[in-house]
Design a protein around this motif. Structure first.
Motif, PDB file in Angstrom:
ATOM      1  N   PHE A 383       0.828  -1.200   0.000  1.00 54.80           N
ATOM      2  CA  PHE A 383       0.000   0.000   0.000  1.00 54.80           C
ATOM      3  C   PHE A 383       0.868   1.259   0.000  1.00 54.80           C
ATOM      4  O   PHE A 383       0.526   2.267  -0.628  1.00 54.80           O
ATOM      5  N   GLN A 384       2.016   1.183   0.671  1.00 54.16           N
ATOM      6  CA  GLN A 384       2.969   2.292   0.618  1.00 54.16           C
ATOM      7  C   GLN A 384       3.511   2.484  -0.798  1.00 54.16           C
ATOM      8  O   GLN A 384       3.786   3.608  -1.218  1.00 54.16           O
ATOM      9  N   THR A 385       3.648   1.367  -1.533  1.00 53.68           N
ATOM     10  CA  THR A 385       4.104   1.472  -2.922  1.00 53.68           C
ATOM     11  C   THR A 385       3.135   2.316  -3.739  1.00 53.68           C
ATOM     12  O   THR A 385       3.557   3.172  -4.529  1.00 53.68           O
ATOM     13  N   TRP A 386       1.846   2.078  -3.556  1.00 55.09           N
ATOM     14  CA  TRP A 386       0.851   2.873  -4.280  1.00 55.09           C
ATOM     15  C   TRP A 386       0.936   4.339  -3.897  1.00 55.09           C
ATOM     16  O   TRP A 386       0.865   5.230  -4.753  1.00 55.09           O
ATOM     17  N   ALA A 387       1.074   4.614  -2.610  1.00 54.21           N
ATOM     18  CA  ALA A 387       1.182   6.005  -2.172  1.00 54.21           C
ATOM     19  C   ALA A 387       2.420   6.661  -2.783  1.00 54.21           C
ATOM     20  O   ALA A 387       2.360   7.787  -3.303  1.00 54.21           O
ATOM     21  N   TYR A 388       3.534   5.955  -2.755  1.00 58.21           N
ATOM     22  CA  TYR A 388       4.789   6.504  -3.270  1.00 58.21           C
ATOM     23  C   TYR A 388       4.726   6.737  -4.773  1.00 58.21           C
ATOM     24  O   TYR A 388       5.086   7.817  -5.271  1.00 58.21           O
ATOM     25  N   ARG A 389       4.244   5.728  -5.531  1.00 57.71           N
ATOM     26  CA  ARG A 389       4.242   5.851  -6.993  1.00 57.71           C
ATOM     27  C   ARG A 389       3.234   6.899  -7.458  1.00 57.71           C
ATOM     28  O   ARG A 389       3.519   7.656  -8.394  1.00 57.71           O
ATOM     29  N   ASP A 390       2.067   6.978  -6.820  1.00 57.68           N
ATOM     30  CA  ASP A 390       1.103   8.007  -7.196  1.00 57.68           C
ATOM     31  C   ASP A 390       1.645   9.395  -6.899  1.00 57.68           C
ATOM     32  O   ASP A 390       1.498  10.324  -7.696  1.00 57.68           O
ATOM     33  N   ALA A 391       2.272   9.541  -5.741  1.00 57.91           N
ATOM     34  CA  ALA A 391       2.840  10.840  -5.379  1.00 57.91           C
ATOM     35  C   ALA A 391       3.976  11.224  -6.331  1.00 57.91           C
ATOM     36  O   ALA A 391       4.119  12.395  -6.709  1.00 57.91           O
ATOM     37  N   LEU A 392       4.759  10.233  -6.732  1.00 59.85           N
ATOM     38  CA  LEU A 392       5.863  10.505  -7.655  1.00 59.85           C
ATOM     39  C   LEU A 392       5.331  10.947  -9.017  1.00 59.85           C
ATOM     40  O   LEU A 392       5.891  11.863  -9.649  1.00 59.85           O
ATOM     41  N   GLN A 393       4.250  10.325  -9.480  1.00 61.75           N
ATOM     42  CA  GLN A 393       3.655  10.737 -10.751  1.00 61.75           C
ATOM     43  C   GLN A 393       3.113  12.166 -10.666  1.00 61.75           C
ATOM     44  O   GLN A 393       3.289  12.962 -11.595  1.00 61.75           O
ATOM     45  N   ARG A 394       2.442  12.488  -9.566  1.00 60.24           N
ATOM     46  CA  ARG A 394       1.934  13.862  -9.411  1.00 60.24           C
ATOM     47  C   ARG A 394       3.074  14.871  -9.386  1.00 60.24           C
ATOM     48  O   ARG A 394       2.998  15.933 -10.011  1.00 60.24           O
ATOM     49  N   ARG A 395       4.119  14.535  -8.679  1.00 54.58           N
ATOM     50  CA  ARG A 395       5.265  15.447  -8.598  1.00 54.58           C
ATOM     51  C   ARG A 395       5.924  15.632  -9.960  1.00 54.58           C
ATOM     52  O   ARG A 395       6.353  16.735 -10.309  1.00 54.58           O
ATOM     53  N   SER A 396       5.984  14.543 -10.739  1.00 60.24           N
ATOM     54  CA  SER A 396       6.630  14.638 -12.055  1.00 60.24           C
ATOM     55  C   SER A 396       5.855  15.578 -12.988  1.00 60.24           C
ATOM     56  O   SER A 396       6.457  16.193 -13.878  1.00 60.24           O
ATOM     57  N   ARG A 397       4.553  15.663 -12.812  1.00 56.67           N
ATOM     58  CA  ARG A 397       3.763  16.568 -13.656  1.00 56.67           C
ATOM     59  C   ARG A 397       3.993  18.028 -13.298  1.00 56.67           C
ATOM     60  O   ARG A 397       3.721  18.922 -14.091  1.00 56.67           O
ATOM     61  N   GLN A 398       4.512  18.271 -12.108  1.00 57.62           N
ATOM     62  CA  GLN A 398       4.750  19.639 -11.655  1.00 57.62           C
ATOM     63  C   GLN A 398       6.212  20.058 -11.774  1.00 57.62           C
ATOM     64  O   GLN A 398       6.512  21.251 -11.854  1.00 57.62           O
ATOM     65  N   GLU A 399       7.115  19.084 -11.771  1.00 60.92           N
ATOM     66  CA  GLU A 399       8.545  19.387 -11.782  1.00 60.92           C
ATOM     67  C   GLU A 399       9.191  18.698 -12.988  1.00 60.92           C
ATOM     68  O   GLU A 399       9.371  17.482 -12.984  1.00 60.92           O
ATOM     69  N   PRO A 400       9.563  19.463 -14.014  1.00 59.13           N
ATOM     70  CA  PRO A 400      10.140  18.869 -15.230  1.00 59.13           C
ATOM     71  C   PRO A 400      11.371  18.005 -14.960  1.00 59.13           C
ATOM     72  O   PRO A 400      11.559  16.976 -15.610  1.00 59.13           O
TER      73      PRO A 400
END
Length: 589
Positions: A383-400
């Motif tokens: 479940f932490q994997t899902w939290a981490y990967r989703d957060a990483l995807q959101r961050r990637s959309r904001q930080e080139p």
């Protein structure tokens, strides 16, 4: 030249994210939604299964979407199961994890692309487990397994033999990364339901890397490396496809972070939990150094764990743990708890079954009957994997910069590149070329760009043009950076393909050829190479397969990787084997 152009086009996409986000055209030969719109409703499930079986052959982005489409068309006509309920163990998870996307959508009927990735992961695991099961038993284990069969019966010995083979495959194929310390929260933990802001402060939601949650199992399989907890997840995944119960044992130490602190995976066979340590790359040895230890064995005789010390400088940490407070953590991915996957599992299908759902409560009850386990709980890592990967995807959309790095690290594995095709064909056990496909070896050879071309990427306009590297509006600094990164990218692909060729030759019994790829073409090549630890371990295993135990032992003694402790133990075991051989035959070399 085709594969070289693809390599460099991928580099261009890595450095130009707006290009990389464009959708690929529909793969040729894949049924379209329109073409299948008239199919009888009951046929959509079989169309989806066909799509799932052919995911390896088409562009993954398009085929994942199309498979989800057919599954959803099938679900439209599936009667709703009013008796379905979410697993009660989910309620015991921290609120910040219960808020993750897949847990919030457990009751939904609609399949997602992520669900199809999960099904593909299970399909890969089923294929791996099938061909690995056909391999011979480890020579050292064979006499002990015969004794175990006489005591406990053939099914008991067979399941343990199979688990040992699956563990061995995992260790050889998932190069060990360091186990990161569990990061601190930005705010203190609370038993109360956290606000969204509080949940966002937990390390996975902050995209802070930590142990066991930086990658999904399918990524660990494809990338070929992971920490000890990710290794454990792969082992448990493979066992699941052979219907062998496996759990992650942990110590419930109040001082540990996280609490309980994961230790190692154990497989439940009848009434025994057998221990396999992914950090060491070894099963824990049983009494008199024979066979595989059970949890009951190490509780009765603590010297079995103290025997895993390497001198006084490298003690085996778990030897000091309180074995009376062992918790069984259940590796239950959120997808395995969903309503839609439950409906998928219930649907009769021809061919070999795909095990994709888990009753966490039932598994907990089976484990709880073991006297050596004080408690059971869901392992938080999935479940932490899902939290981490989703957060990483959101961050990637904001930080080139984050997007660029994420694409550089992972994008190739979402393509039809020969390196990826070779890895998948290896999972399927398709090693050699056939009239229908290239085979793992052929794909890996195709992925290796010649050094003569790599060395001219930065200097030759002709090579650049031939490889599809076209300068756009970049200034001189940007252009040179892209050329440098292109060279790094293609070099990395070649090194990976070289190492995986060594593994493939080992698995096809071509040990002398495996030595060439692992030693001469990987270990002996100057410069940094991320695969040298795995190559050194697998080279030792290759020498061992050839009966060259002294060469195998000396190779392990040179190791300085995260698996060093386990490799030194294995070197010790090889020395003991050599001494026994020399005692039996004094004339032996």
């Amino acid at each position: 030249m085709r594969q070289y152009i693809l390599c460099l086009c991928l580099c261009t996409l890595v450095l130009c994210p707006t290009i990389a986000c464009r959708r690929a055209p529909a793969p040729a030969g894949t049924p379209s939604a329109a073409a299948s719109s008239a199919a009888p409703q009951q046929d959509y499930f079989h169309i989806a299964l066909d799509q799932l079986a052919r995911l390896d052959d088409f562009d993954p982005k398009q085929s994942l979407v199309q498979t989800a489409y057919y599954l959803n068309r099938w679900m439209e006509d599936v009667a709703h199961d009013d008796a379905w309920q979410g697993d009660p163990l989910v309620a015991a998870l921290p609120a910040e994890l219960r808020a993750t996307r897949p847990l919030a959508e457990l009751a939904k009927r609609e399949f997602t692309v992520d669900d199809v990735r999960y099904l593909r992961e299970a399909s890969w695991a089923r294929s791996i487990a099938k061909w690995v099961a056909e391999r011979p038993d480890d020579a050292d284990l064979r006499p002990w397994l015969k004794q175990l069969q006489a005591r406990r019966g053939e099914p008991h010995a067979y399941e343990l033999s199979l688990a040992a083979k699956l563990f061995d495959w995992t260790v050889r194929n998932v190069q060990l990364d360091p186990l990161l310390p569990f990061p601190e929260r930005a705010v203190g933990p609370t038993d109360k339901t956290p606000s969204h802001g509080d949940a966002a402060q937990s390390p996975p939601w902050q995209t802070t890397p930590g142990p066991g949650y930086t990658a999904f199992p399918w990524q660990t399989l494809l990338y070929g490396h992971g920490d000890a907890w990710l290794r454990a997840r792969i082992f448990i995944l493979l066992c699941r496809q052979q219907q062998i119960d496996a759990v992650m044992l942990a110590f419930d130490d109040p001082r540990a972070k996280p609490r309980p602190r994961p230790w190692l995976p154990a497989v439940l066979i009848d009434d025994q939990l057998y221990l396999f340590d992914p950090a060491l790359g070894l099963a824990i040895r049983g009494p008199q150094g024979q066979g595989i230890a059970t949890l009951a064995n190490v509780r009765e005789d603590s010297s079995l764990l103290r025997a895993l010390d390497v001198g006084t400088d490298e003690p085996y940490g778990a030897a000091q743990a309180d074995l009376a407070r062992v918790v069984a953590l259940l590796d239950v991915p959120p997808e395995a708890l969903s309503y839609r996957l439950r409906m998928f599992q219930r649907q009769p299908a021809s061919g070999e079954p795909l095990f994709v759902t888990i009753s966490a409560t039932d598994l907990a009850q089976r484990i709880a009957r073991q006297s050596g386990v004080s408690a059971t709980a869901l392992w938080q890592a999935p479940f932490q994997t899902w939290a981490y990967r989703d957060a990483l995807q959101r961050r990637s959309r904001q930080e080139p910069d984050v997007m660029r790095q994420l694409m550089f690290d992972e994008m190739i594995f979402d393509t039809m590149h020969p390196l990826v095709q070779g890895r998948i064909q290896y999972f399927r056990g398709n090693f050699e070329k056939t009239p229908d496909r290239e085979g793992a070896k052929g794909y890996f050879v195709e992925a290796r760009v010649p050094d003569a071309i790599i060395n001219q990427i930065e200097s030759s306009p002709e090579i650049q043009a031939g490889l599809g590297i076209i300068r756009t509006r970049e200034n001189d600094v940007e252009w040179q950076y892209r050329l440098q990164m292109s060279k790094v990218f293609v070099t990395g692909i070649k090194r990976t393909a070289t190492y995986w060729l060594g593994l493939t030759h080992y698995d096809t019994g071509r040990f002398e050829t495996a030595i060439d790829w692992l030693k001469q073409r990987t270990l002996d090549v100057a410069g940094e190479n991320q695969w040298k630890p795995g190559a050194r371990y697998n080279l030792s295993r290759t020498y061992e397969a050839l009966g060259e135990l002294e060469s195998a032992r000396k190779t392990l003694l040179l190791d300085d990787s995260p698996q060093r402790h386990g490799n030194l133990l294995r070197a010790r075991y090889l020395r003991e084997r050599l001494e026994r051989q020399r005692s039996a035959d004094p004339a032996a070399p």
